[in-house]
Motif scaffolding. Structure first.
Motif, PDB file in Angstrom:
ATOM      1  N   ALA A 189      40.129   5.484  50.943  1.00  0.00           N
ATOM      2  CA  ALA A 189      40.529   6.318  49.980  1.00  0.00           C
ATOM      3  C   ALA A 189      40.107   5.997  48.696  1.00  0.00           C
ATOM      4  CB  ALA A 189      42.100   6.382  49.982  1.00  0.00           C
ATOM      5  N   ASP A 190      39.355   4.490  48.576  1.00  0.00           N
ATOM      6  CA  ASP A 190      38.808   4.163  47.461  1.00  0.00           C
ATOM      7  C   ASP A 190      39.836   3.814  46.401  1.00  0.00           C
ATOM      8  OD1 ASP A 190      36.794   2.951  45.728  1.00  0.00           O
ATOM      9  OD2 ASP A 190      36.188   4.985  44.939  1.00  0.00           O
ATOM     10  N   THR A 191      40.769   3.146  46.730  1.00  0.00           N
ATOM     11  CA  THR A 191      42.143   2.732  45.906  1.00  0.00           C
ATOM     12  C   THR A 191      42.682   1.447  46.204  1.00  0.00           C
ATOM     13  OG1 THR A 191      43.799   3.847  45.040  1.00  0.00           O
ATOM     14  CG2 THR A 191      43.896   4.037  47.340  1.00  0.00           C
ATOM     15  N   THR A 192      43.607   1.078  45.376  1.00  0.00           N
ATOM     16  CA  THR A 192      44.209  -0.142  45.726  1.00  0.00           C
ATOM     17  C   THR A 192      44.969  -0.261  46.936  1.00  0.00           C
ATOM     18  OG1 THR A 192      44.555  -0.216  43.160  1.00  0.00           O
ATOM     19  CG2 THR A 192      46.129  -1.726  44.433  1.00  0.00           C
ATOM     20  N   ASN A 193      45.083  -1.367  47.554  1.00  0.00           N
ATOM     21  CA  ASN A 193      45.736  -1.554  48.912  1.00  0.00           C
ATOM     22  C   ASN A 193      47.408  -1.954  48.623  1.00  0.00           C
ATOM     23  OD1 ASN A 193      46.319  -1.983  51.653  1.00  0.00           O
ATOM     24  ND2 ASN A 193      45.550  -4.004  51.544  1.00  0.00           N
ATOM     25  N   ASP A 194      48.006  -0.535  48.202  1.00  0.00           N
ATOM     26  CA  ASP A 194      49.331  -0.800  47.932  1.00  0.00           C
ATOM     27  C   ASP A 194      50.248   0.301  48.521  1.00  0.00           C
ATOM     28  OD1 ASP A 194      51.709  -1.440  46.468  1.00  0.00           O
ATOM     29  OD2 ASP A 194      51.263  -0.360  44.853  1.00  0.00           O
ATOM     30  N   TRP A 195      51.174  -0.050  49.551  1.00  0.00           N
ATOM     31  CA  TRP A 195      51.781   0.952  50.108  1.00  0.00           C
ATOM     32  C   TRP A 195      53.058   0.866  50.002  1.00  0.00           C
ATOM     33  CZ3 TRP A 195      48.754   3.885  53.894  1.00  0.00           C
ATOM     34  CH2 TRP A 195      47.415   3.595  53.822  1.00  0.00           C
ATOM     35  N   ARG A 196      53.773   2.115  50.248  1.00  0.00           N
ATOM     36  CA  ARG A 196      55.253   2.178  50.184  1.00  0.00           C
ATOM     37  C   ARG A 196      55.583   2.342  51.983  1.00  0.00           C
ATOM     38  NH1 ARG A 196      59.303   6.540  50.408  1.00  0.00           N
ATOM     39  NH2 ARG A 196      57.588   7.908  49.836  1.00  0.00           N
ATOM     40  N   ILE A 248      39.350  12.049  54.296  1.00  0.00           N
ATOM     41  CA  ILE A 248      40.075  11.716  53.278  1.00  0.00           C
ATOM     42  C   ILE A 248      39.310  12.019  51.874  1.00  0.00           C
ATOM     43  CG2 ILE A 248      40.732   9.523  51.917  1.00  0.00           C
ATOM     44  CD1 ILE A 248      41.444   8.246  54.744  1.00  0.00           C
ATOM     45  N   LYS A 249      37.598  11.864  51.978  1.00  0.00           N
ATOM     46  CA  LYS A 249      36.849  12.336  50.791  1.00  0.00           C
ATOM     47  C   LYS A 249      37.237  13.844  50.352  1.00  0.00           C
ATOM     48  CE  LYS A 249      33.257   9.090  52.207  1.00  0.00           C
ATOM     49  NZ  LYS A 249      31.965   8.928  52.494  1.00  0.00           N
ATOM     50  N   GLU A 250      37.344  14.538  51.299  1.00  0.00           N
ATOM     51  CA  GLU A 250      37.548  16.000  51.120  1.00  0.00           C
ATOM     52  C   GLU A 250      38.803  16.555  50.532  1.00  0.00           C
ATOM     53  OE1 GLU A 250      36.983  17.582  55.165  1.00  0.00           O
ATOM     54  OE2 GLU A 250      34.696  16.933  55.066  1.00  0.00           O
ATOM     55  N   GLY A 251      39.780  15.303  50.601  1.00  0.00           N
ATOM     56  CA  GLY A 251      41.184  15.481  49.728  1.00  0.00           C
ATOM     57  C   GLY A 251      41.909  16.185  50.854  1.00  0.00           C
ATOM     58  N   ASP A 278      34.860  10.709  60.802  1.00  0.00           N
ATOM     59  CA  ASP A 278      35.581  11.887  60.714  1.00  0.00           C
ATOM     60  C   ASP A 278      36.853  11.464  59.899  1.00  0.00           C
ATOM     61  OD1 ASP A 278      33.613  13.462  62.086  1.00  0.00           O
ATOM     62  OD2 ASP A 278      35.055  13.972  63.819  1.00  0.00           O
ATOM     63  N   GLN A 279      37.435  10.553  60.340  1.00  0.00           N
ATOM     64  CA  GLN A 279      38.526  10.202  59.221  1.00  0.00           C
ATOM     65  C   GLN A 279      38.369   9.945  57.714  1.00  0.00           C
ATOM     66  OE1 GLN A 279      41.069  11.160  61.325  1.00  0.00           O
ATOM     67  NE2 GLN A 279      42.248   9.332  61.051  1.00  0.00           N
ATOM     68  N   ASP A 280      37.156   9.011  57.733  1.00  0.00           N
ATOM     69  CA  ASP A 280      36.791   8.890  56.348  1.00  0.00           C
ATOM     70  C   ASP A 280      36.432  10.186  55.380  1.00  0.00           C
ATOM     71  OD1 ASP A 280      35.853   7.383  54.278  1.00  0.00           O
ATOM     72  OD2 ASP A 280      33.969   7.027  54.981  1.00  0.00           O
ATOM     73  N   ASP A 281      35.727  11.015  56.255  1.00  0.00           N
ATOM     74  CA  ASP A 281      35.353  12.296  55.491  1.00  0.00           C
ATOM     75  C   ASP A 281      36.626  12.966  55.215  1.00  0.00           C
ATOM     76  OD1 ASP A 281      32.617  11.704  55.859  1.00  0.00           O
ATOM     77  OD2 ASP A 281      32.456  12.863  57.685  1.00  0.00           O
TER      78      ASP A 281
END
Length: 339
Positions: free
Chosen positions: A120-127, A82-85, A77-80
């Motif tokens: 999120a299929d993105t770079t593992n870079d966080w603030r 994020i994919k749904e925006g 559910d969490q993954d879905d």
């Protein structure tokens, strides 16, 4: 002699005029930072600006006890989401440190950040910043490439207060023992009673204004001190206590949100209900977390597949009410509407 005096008078007048003209420049002090801060100084002292976040697709606010609970029991559910925006903000109630201190907590946080970056299929870079909620401040990690993904950490210490299963944890003690208190870890240490925790969570719900709230299962009837590992129908005391605190917070913060409770440990007693592709993705996301957790993936261990009960949990997702409902049964979701 008269001519000389006249020339000297003119010279004196010029000197006096120069002194008058230059006096303000000499007397005026240089501007201080407080009086006239430079742009660079104000940029350095000001908190970082909030990142613009588009939550038009809705916001999911999830509450779990430990880093990895969401990956094992609330996915896919969490993954879905994020994919749904959708905006996906996940709140971790404890530090998950097992009594080993902040160092292990930070390792688990690194793992959970990597897992969400993978979803999120993105770079593992966080603030990382401090999220102000009422008079409290909580650690918040914001994914730079997708600020809709945020992880909020209460960092309540999480050792067993006895010999292990069948004893209390700090959060289950606060939830069940009158006048008990718990103090969170740095960098924003704070002390909470049960009432203060409930009101903090209520303030957070009010501030976040989610369209959906996800929480763990509060319905396990076994008393905390009688819970045991791998006993049928049993769960972790933190899972139960955290869910009960969230339920109490929702009770004083009604709103037009849907809330869903998830079956946790007992899901392993039910039939696997994720197809091969979804189970494989859920497994990969969990393993990315486990790579940073030395308990889940001890150094030198083959971590190409989950170990222990995690191998069952990654193939399942069940809702908690009214019983262990399968993934497809959306009737487990209940709407809470406010005035």
């Amino acid at each position: 002699m008269k001519h000389f005096l006249t020339r000297q008078s003119r010279l004196s007048a010029r000197i006096l005029l120069c002194l008058i003209l230059t006096q303000p420049l000499i007397a005026r002090p240089a501007p201080t930072v407080e009086a006239a801060p430079s742009h660079a100084a104000s940029q350095a002292s000001a908190p970082p600006p909030s990142m613009p976040v588009d939550c038009e697709q809705g916001k999911v606010l999830s509450f779990v006890a430990h880093p990895d609970d969401d990956l094992l029991f609330m996915n896919p559910d969490q993954d879905d989401a994020i994919k749904e925006g959708r905006c996906v903000h996940t709140v971790y109630l404890t530090a998950g440190d097992r009594g080993e201190g902040l160092g292990y907590t930070l390792a688990r946080e690194r793992g959970i950040k990597a897992a969400y970056a993978s979803m999120a299929d993105t770079t593992n870079d966080w603030r990382t910043d401090g999220l102000r909620v009422g008079r409290h401040t909580l650690v918040r990690h914001i994914l730079r490439a997708n600020a809709r993904v945020q992880l909020i950490m209460l960092r309540l210490p999480d050792p067993w207060l006895g010999t292990g299963w069948g004893s209390l944890t700090p959060m289950s003690r606060v939830e069940s023992v009158r006048h008990a208190r718990v103090r969170s870890y740095a960098p924003y240490p704070d002390t909470y009673t049960r009432r203060e925790l409930v009101h903090l969570l209520a303030d957070l719900i009010r501030q976040e204004r989610p369209q959906a709230i996800r929480l763990m299962d509060a319905s396990i009837p076994t008393p905390y001190r009688s819970l045991c590992w791998r006993c049928a129908g049993h769960d972790h005391p933190d899972h139960i206590a955290g869910a009960r605190l969230v339920e109490a917070a929702m009770a004083i913060t009604p709103g037009p949100y849907v809330h869903t409770a998830y079956l946790n440990y007992p899901s392993q007693e039910r039939q696997a209900n994720l197809d091969t592709a979804r189970a494989a993705r859920k497994t990969a996301i969990y393993l990315r977390y486990a790579k940073d957790d030395p308990h889940s993936c001890p150094p030198g261990t083959d971590c190409s597949k989950p170990r222990g009960p995690e191998a069952a949990w990654v193939k399942r997702q069940y809702y908690a009410r009214p019983t262990g409902l399968p993934l497809q049964a959306r009737t487990a979701q209940t709407a809470s509407s406010g005035p």
